[in-house]
Write a protein that holds these residues in place. Structure first.
Motif, short mmCIF file in Angstrom:
data_model
loop_
_atom_site.label_atom_id
_atom_site.label_comp_id
_atom_site.label_asym_id
_atom_site.label_seq_id
_atom_site.Cartn_x
_atom_site.Cartn_y
_atom_site.Cartn_z
N LEU A 32 -1.42 -1.19 -9.33
CA LEU A 32 -0.65 -0.08 -8.78
C LEU A 32 -0.43 1.01 -9.82
O LEU A 32 -0.47 2.21 -9.51
N LEU B 295 7.23 3.04 -9.08
CA LEU B 295 6.66 1.98 -8.25
C LEU B 295 7.71 0.94 -7.92
O LEU B 295 8.66 0.73 -8.68
N TYR C 170 2.84 7.49 0.36
CA TYR C 170 4.11 7.91 -0.24
C TYR C 170 3.89 8.86 -1.41
O TYR C 170 4.53 9.92 -1.50
N PHE C 171 3.00 8.50 -2.32
CA PHE C 171 2.82 9.33 -3.51
C PHE C 171 2.21 10.68 -3.15
O PHE C 171 2.52 11.70 -3.79
N GLU C 172 1.37 10.72 -2.14
CA GLU C 172 0.85 12.00 -1.68
C GLU C 172 1.98 12.86 -1.11
O GLU C 172 2.07 14.06 -1.38
N ARG D 113 -3.70 2.92 -10.11
CA ARG D 113 -4.02 3.73 -8.92
C ARG D 113 -3.14 4.97 -8.84
O ARG D 113 -3.64 6.07 -8.53
N HIS D 114 -1.84 4.82 -9.13
CA HIS D 114 -0.92 5.91 -8.89
C HIS D 114 -0.50 6.64 -10.17
O HIS D 114 0.26 7.62 -10.08
N ARG D 115 -0.95 6.18 -11.33
CA ARG D 115 -0.65 6.84 -12.60
C ARG D 115 0.86 6.95 -12.81
O ARG D 115 1.38 7.99 -13.21
N ASP E 141 0.86 -1.18 0.00
CA ASP E 141 0.00 0.00 0.00
C ASP E 141 0.90 1.24 0.00
O ASP E 141 1.61 1.50 0.97
N TYR E 142 0.85 2.01 -1.10
CA TYR E 142 1.76 3.14 -1.28
C TYR E 142 1.06 4.50 -1.30
O TYR E 142 1.68 5.51 -1.64
N GLY E 143 -0.22 4.56 -0.97
CA GLY E 143 -0.95 5.80 -1.12
C GLY E 143 -0.31 6.98 -0.44
O GLY E 143 -0.20 8.08 -1.01
#
Length: 655
Positions: A310, A267, A250-252, A313-315, A246-248
């Motif tokens: 992934l 990623l 981090y990218f934020e 979700r994170h583009r 779950d990386y949400g």
């Protein structure tokens, strides 16, 4: 239960922590419905922001420090924060590194060393202010000093907080040494943490001392305060237990960070753990995988779904696969599925260097644009000392075929192996100008003895006098015997080639690096003849047209490494099948041909084998020219003079 997971410097700024991404996912699975409140602190990104606001500091400086693990600069920067003493061993550090790194970077290290304690205290204060029940620190390679420093201050500010360490720096005896020498660490999770860490959290929440005492691999303190290390679980996790990270968060965080202006994020995924080659032949210098060499890989369809999920979700299309080695079955399963996805992926993968061109093409079509092939050296003798299972010619073939398929690669030329000789290098150095059009090594590097490697575990292999690498004494305030259990890198008397040979190797690699951007050697097989184009600075010819049937046959055979005897046998058989006179194929003629091609830099000869070094031209239609086109017309669209084909008779010299 409030849980804070922390990623301290010097982890990569452009990639999330795989370990924390996995643990976050596992905690959410084990503690559903809000039973656990999880916060991830990306202190590596915080550090980039914090330092950039106070100094002249950019991505180049961060990367230099992050990549200095083997020299120790990165950890020394946090040593004053770790030991609670300003300017910790500043004079010793300066003397140790004087002349070994650019003065600008040495000055930057000293500046950051003085700033680091304040950053650590501010970071720990922010963590403590959230009143966490548990703070989990991940530590791998150069993170140890910063992580230990932060844990010390967290315990000062919030004594009731439980601190837990995990990661590669906690494997085996390292984890036990870390726990017994640093009282700010309450627990150490050794080995794979997906099962152990949630179980530890459950035991802490429930106050279950019996379960706590039964957790495999855990380091804890008993009722008398003594450090106790539980035996590690001998069985590695099955592939089905490897969860999607779950990386949400981090990218934020990256989007708001100074690092967001320095580098695009990527990623991080894993398709497997362990090393199938290492299970059979553990490379003598490799300490990766630690206590768990057993190879396990995810179901390929599930792995592809994980990657694409992934990505969506994170583009983000850049994907770094952490596998130590490609699962060869993935070539016929995962790769086609990725190709069918329609995404313009850019994956990085570690592979074995004996992959063939068609296998590289399969990976390229799947989006694998960058590989770490573990080439390491071009001498078969030295590669055998490493137990690599490949030859020098196979490694050159890989370099050539990577150019053909458009796959970028990264490798280091390693030296310093017990039993290697100058001859192993001189024969290669003399031929390196012929390889200037192929991807050069990033560096020429003396091997370091790593914990868990055969060189560490088996002194009879040649490294019998090991001691903790000298830079650790500038970081930790520990006796040598404790350092010997804590650290990963060890010093030993130098083995292998002497300085004269080493200097020749370094100069040759530097020349290769300089020449590569302007060097080209390609071939185009037009059926009845083969056209080669050359711009390498070490050779004066520019165009060569192979028209003689024997030359065409031998060149095609040399797509793979062959001994002269095998070449003679196969060339005679092919010429006979084509109706060519058998008398044309002789050992004398073949020997002369190979000698001439060696002089022209068309072949690489090593270990009794030859292989041709000219990648296939990317678009063969560009070279489908008539005879007039080959005689006097440039193939570069400029005024570069080309040698006319008729000036290169079979068996003749280029003038």
């Amino acid at each position: 239960m409030h849980i804070v997971l922390v990623d301290m410097p010097w982890s990569s700024l452009d990639a999330p922590s795989l370990a924390l991404g996995i643990l976050k996912r596992r905690i959410l699975d084990v503690f559903p419905d809000g039973a656990a409140d999880i916060e991830v602190v990306h202190a590596n990104l915080d550090f980039a922001d914090w330092v950039a606001a106070r100094t002249e500091y950019g991505f180049e400086e961060y990367e230099f420090c992050a990549n200095s693990y083997f020299s120790g600069q990165s950890e020394w920067i946090f040593s004053a924060a770790l030991n609670g003493r300003p300017r910790w061993r500043m004079a010793e550090f300066t003397e140790h590194f004087d002349g070994k790194m650019p003065e600008r970077m040495l000055a930057k290290a000293r500046e950051l060393h003085e700033l680091a304690p304040l950053f650590v205290r501010e970071t720990a204060a922010k963590i403590a202010a959230t009143a966490p029940d548990v703070v989990g620190f991940t530590t791998t390679f150069a993170q140890n000093a910063a992580t230990l420093a932060a844990a010390r201050v967290v315990k000062e500010l919030a004594p009731g907080t439980t601190t837990v360490f995990g990661g590669a720096n906690c494997d085996g005896p390292q984890g036990a040494a870390l726990h017994r020498n640093f009282p700010q660490v309450d627990f150490v999770v050794r080995g794979e943490g997906e099962i152990v860490f949630p179980r530890l959290l459950t035991a802490l929440r429930d106050g279950d001392a019996d379960d706590l005492a039964a957790i495999p691999g855990l380091c804890r303190r008993d009722a008398q305060g003594r450090s106790v290390a539980h035996p590690m679980d001998a069985a590695p996790l099955p592939p089905g237990a490897l969860v999607t990270p779950d990386y949400g968060d981090y990218f934020e965080r990256h989007a708001r960070s100074t690092a967001g202006g320095w580098v695009e994020p990527r990623l991080v995924v894993e398709g497997s753990r362990g090393c199938w080659w290492g299970e059979k032949h553990h490379c003598t210098f490799c300490g990766l995988n630690g206590s768990f060499m057993e190879f396990r890989s995810k179901d390929p369809r599930r792995f592809v779904e994980e990657i694409l999920g992934l990505v969506e979700r994170h583009r983000v299309l850049d994907v770094w696969v952490t596998d130590n080695i490609l699962d060869m079955a993935y070539l016929n399963s995962m790769a086609p599925l990725l190709q069918e996805s329609g995404y313009d992926l850019r994956l990085c993968y570690e592979i074995k260097s004996n992959l063939r061109r068609e296998q590289l093409a399969t990976l390229s079509a799947a989006g694998v644009s960058y590989v770490q092939p573990g080439v390491e050296n071009l001498s078969s003798r030295v590669l055998k000392l490493m137990d690599k299972g490949v030859s020098g010619c196979q490694n050159v073939r890989l370099l050539r075929d990577a150019e053909t398929t458009g796959v970028n690669l990264s490798w280091n030329y390693l030296y310093g192996f017990p039993g290697e000789t100058e001859q192993d290098y001189d024969e290669i150095i003399d031929q390196l100008p012929a390889l200037h059009h192929l991807g050069p090594p990033a560096n020429s590097t003396r091997l370091k003895v790593e914990r868990f490697s055969p060189y560490f575990d088996r002194p009879e292999l040649g490294f019998g006098e090991l001691r903790p690498a000298s830079h650790y004494h500038h970081i930790y305030d520990l006796p040598t015997d404790e350092l010997a259990d804590l650290v990963y890198i060890f010093d030993s008397p130098h083995q292998g080639i002497a300085d004269d040979c080493l200097n020749r190797l370094r100069a040759a690699v530097a020349s290769w690096t300089r020449a590569y951007p302007r060097s080209r050697l390609t071939h185009c097989d037009l059926g009845g003849h083969i056209v080669l184009v050359d711009t390498r600075p070490g050779f004066s010819w520019r165009l060569l047209d192979l028209t003689d049937p024997l030359e065409v046959t031998v060149f095609r055979l040399l797509d793979t490494p062959h001994s002269p005897a095998a070449l003679l046998r196969k060339a005679a058989a092919r010429c006979a099948d084509a109706g060519e006179p058998a008398g044309e194929v002789t050992a004398e003629r073949l020997t002369g041909l190979l000698a001439r091609w060696s002089a022209l830099g068309l072949v690489f000869a090593e270990g009794g084998q030859y292989v041709q070094v000219a990648p296939a031209v990317a678009n063969q239609d560009l070279l489908r020219l008539d005879a007039d086109g080959l005689n006097g017309h440039g193939l570069h669209g400029d005024d570069t003079p080309l040698v006319p084909a008729l000036a290169v008779p079979a068996g003749g010299d280029i003038r």
